[in-house]
Design a protein around this motif. Structure first.
Motif, PDB file in Angstrom:
ATOM      1  N   GLU A  84       0.735  -1.237   0.014  1.00 49.03           N
ATOM      2  CA  GLU A  84      -0.118  -0.081   0.052  1.00 49.03           C
ATOM      3  C   GLU A  84       0.815   1.290   0.012  1.00 49.03           C
ATOM      4  N   LEU A  85       2.142   1.298   0.841  1.00 51.85           N
ATOM      5  CA  LEU A  85       2.795   2.407   0.728  1.00 51.85           C
ATOM      6  C   LEU A  85       3.398   2.697  -0.691  1.00 51.85           C
ATOM      7  N   LYS A  86       3.646   1.390  -1.491  1.00 50.93           N
ATOM      8  CA  LYS A  86       4.385   1.492  -2.808  1.00 50.93           C
ATOM      9  C   LYS A  86       2.941   2.105  -3.635  1.00 50.93           C
ATOM     10  N   ARG A  87       1.810   1.561  -3.461  1.00 44.97           N
ATOM     11  CA  ARG A  87       0.727   2.055  -4.402  1.00 44.97           C
ATOM     12  C   ARG A  87       0.424   3.574  -4.251  1.00 44.97           C
ATOM     13  N   ALA A  91       6.215   7.180  -7.428  1.00 42.66           N
ATOM     14  CA  ALA A  91       7.606   7.343  -7.779  1.00 42.66           C
ATOM     15  C   ALA A  91       8.257   8.283  -6.549  1.00 42.66           C
ATOM     16  N   ALA A  92       7.314   8.948  -5.649  1.00 41.48           N
ATOM     17  CA  ALA A  92       7.837   9.788  -4.578  1.00 41.48           C
ATOM     18  C   ALA A  92       8.412   8.871  -3.658  1.00 41.48           C
ATOM     19  N   VAL A  93       8.272   7.478  -3.466  1.00 42.39           N
ATOM     20  CA  VAL A  93       9.010   6.691  -2.673  1.00 42.39           C
ATOM     21  C   VAL A  93       9.927   5.577  -3.071  1.00 42.39           C
ATOM     22  N   SER A  94      11.163   5.788  -2.669  1.00 43.81           N
ATOM     23  CA  SER A  94      12.049   4.935  -3.477  1.00 43.81           C
ATOM     24  C   SER A  94      12.347   3.791  -2.745  1.00 43.81           C
ATOM     25  N   ALA A  95      13.062   2.759  -3.613  1.00 41.28           N
ATOM     26  CA  ALA A  95      13.031   1.479  -3.099  1.00 41.28           C
ATOM     27  C   ALA A  95      13.820   1.481  -1.790  1.00 41.28           C
ATOM     28  N   GLN A  96      14.783   2.296  -1.630  1.00 42.97           N
ATOM     29  CA  GLN A  96      15.702   2.433  -0.415  1.00 42.97           C
ATOM     30  C   GLN A  96      14.628   2.916   0.620  1.00 42.97           C
ATOM     31  N   GLN A  97      13.600   3.684   0.442  1.00 40.91           N
ATOM     32  CA  GLN A  97      12.870   3.930   1.677  1.00 40.91           C
ATOM     33  C   GLN A  97      11.799   2.872   1.961  1.00 40.91           C
ATOM     34  N   LEU A  98      11.535   2.115   0.805  1.00 37.85           N
ATOM     35  CA  LEU A  98      10.346   1.180   1.026  1.00 37.85           C
ATOM     36  C   LEU A  98      11.169   0.075   2.073  1.00 37.85           C
ATOM     37  N   ALA A  99      12.293  -0.172   1.746  1.00 38.29           N
ATOM     38  CA  ALA A  99      13.304  -1.180   2.336  1.00 38.29           C
ATOM     39  C   ALA A  99      13.599  -0.825   3.862  1.00 38.29           C
ATOM     40  N   ALA A 100      13.762   0.397   3.856  1.00 39.50           N
ATOM     41  CA  ALA A 100      14.131   0.794   5.318  1.00 39.50           C
ATOM     42  C   ALA A 100      12.800   0.884   6.494  1.00 39.50           C
ATOM     43  N   TRP A 101      11.882   1.203   5.598  1.00 41.77           N
ATOM     44  CA  TRP A 101      10.373   1.060   6.029  1.00 41.77           C
ATOM     45  C   TRP A 101      10.037  -0.344   6.509  1.00 41.77           C
ATOM     46  N   GLN A 102      10.194  -1.221   5.754  1.00 46.31           N
ATOM     47  CA  GLN A 102       9.959  -2.504   5.853  1.00 46.31           C
ATOM     48  C   GLN A 102      10.499  -3.094   6.962  1.00 46.31           C
ATOM     49  N   THR A 103      11.943  -2.632   7.053  1.00 47.46           N
ATOM     50  CA  THR A 103      12.627  -3.152   8.267  1.00 47.46           C
ATOM     51  C   THR A 103      12.179  -2.610   9.638  1.00 47.46           C
ATOM     52  N   GLN A 104      11.555  -1.039   9.742  1.00 45.14           N
ATOM     53  CA  GLN A 104      11.012  -0.844  10.679  1.00 45.14           C
ATOM     54  C   GLN A 104       9.829  -1.457  11.351  1.00 45.14           C
ATOM     55  N   MET A 105       9.179  -1.740  10.101  1.00 49.10           N
ATOM     56  CA  MET A 105       7.554  -2.343  10.140  1.00 49.10           C
ATOM     57  C   MET A 105       7.854  -3.874  10.939  1.00 49.10           C
TER      58      MET A 105
END
Length: 173
Positions: A84-87, A91-105
């Motif tokens: 959902e964060l990606k959807r 493009a405003a959310v980079s793959a690096q941000q998503l990976a960091a957020w995934q680790t935090q979640m």
């Protein structure tokens, strides 16, 4: 004796911090709205939105409480959130941000059973805290993550606009 007293005060402070509940982060919280989330006819969770004011603004903390009705693994919760964060972020959310957020979640979420409650608290300008029951599980100090995460439910582009309206108090459950 003085050193012992300092240690005792420090231990008391740390214990209070560890046991602080989400209501302390949202003083004067009142229920704004509530609804339930169903997928393919299955009741997944009940949701409640808490705020000290009747409208959400970036300057006010609020809490989103989810009371699960089914067993769901932490990995499934994280995966659904990342999708959902990606959807919503595009493009405003980079793959690096998503990976960091995934680790935090992964640290913030737990495997849930029916009846368990996870509450996310939006802390404007700071990030988000996640509570399992009344115990703080994890804090994510990233304001961009916090806004994006709560947008899963509160953004007009949410997958469940009826639940959004119920949470915001616009529609009845």
């Amino acid at each position: 004796m003085s050193r012992f007293r300092h240690v005792l005060w420090l231990m008391l402070f740390l214990a209070q911090t560890a046991w602080a509940n989400w209501q302390e982060a949202v003083p004067g919280a009142r229920l704004m709205g509530a609804g339930e989330f169903r997928m393919f006819g299955f009741h997944i969770y009940n949701a409640r939105l808490w705020s000290a004011t009747q409208s959400l603004g970036d300057g006010q903390p609020f809490a989103l409480e989810l009371i699960y009705q089914r067993t769901i693994s932490r990995d499934d919760l994280v995966e659904a959130s990342v999708n959902e964060l990606k959807r919503l972020g595009g493009a405003a959310v980079s793959a690096q941000q998503l990976a960091a957020w995934q680790t935090q979640m992964q640290q913030a979420f737990v495997d849930v059973q029916a009846g368990m409650r996870i509450t996310g608290v939006y802390l404007p300008g700071r990030g988000a805290r996640f509570y399992v029951g009344q115990r703080m599980q994890h804090e994510i100090n990233d304001p961009q993550f916090a806004r994006a995460f709560f947008d899963i439910w509160l953004d007009p582009r949410t997958r469940n606009p009826t639940l959004r309206e119920q949470l915001l108090g616009v529609a009845m459950p």
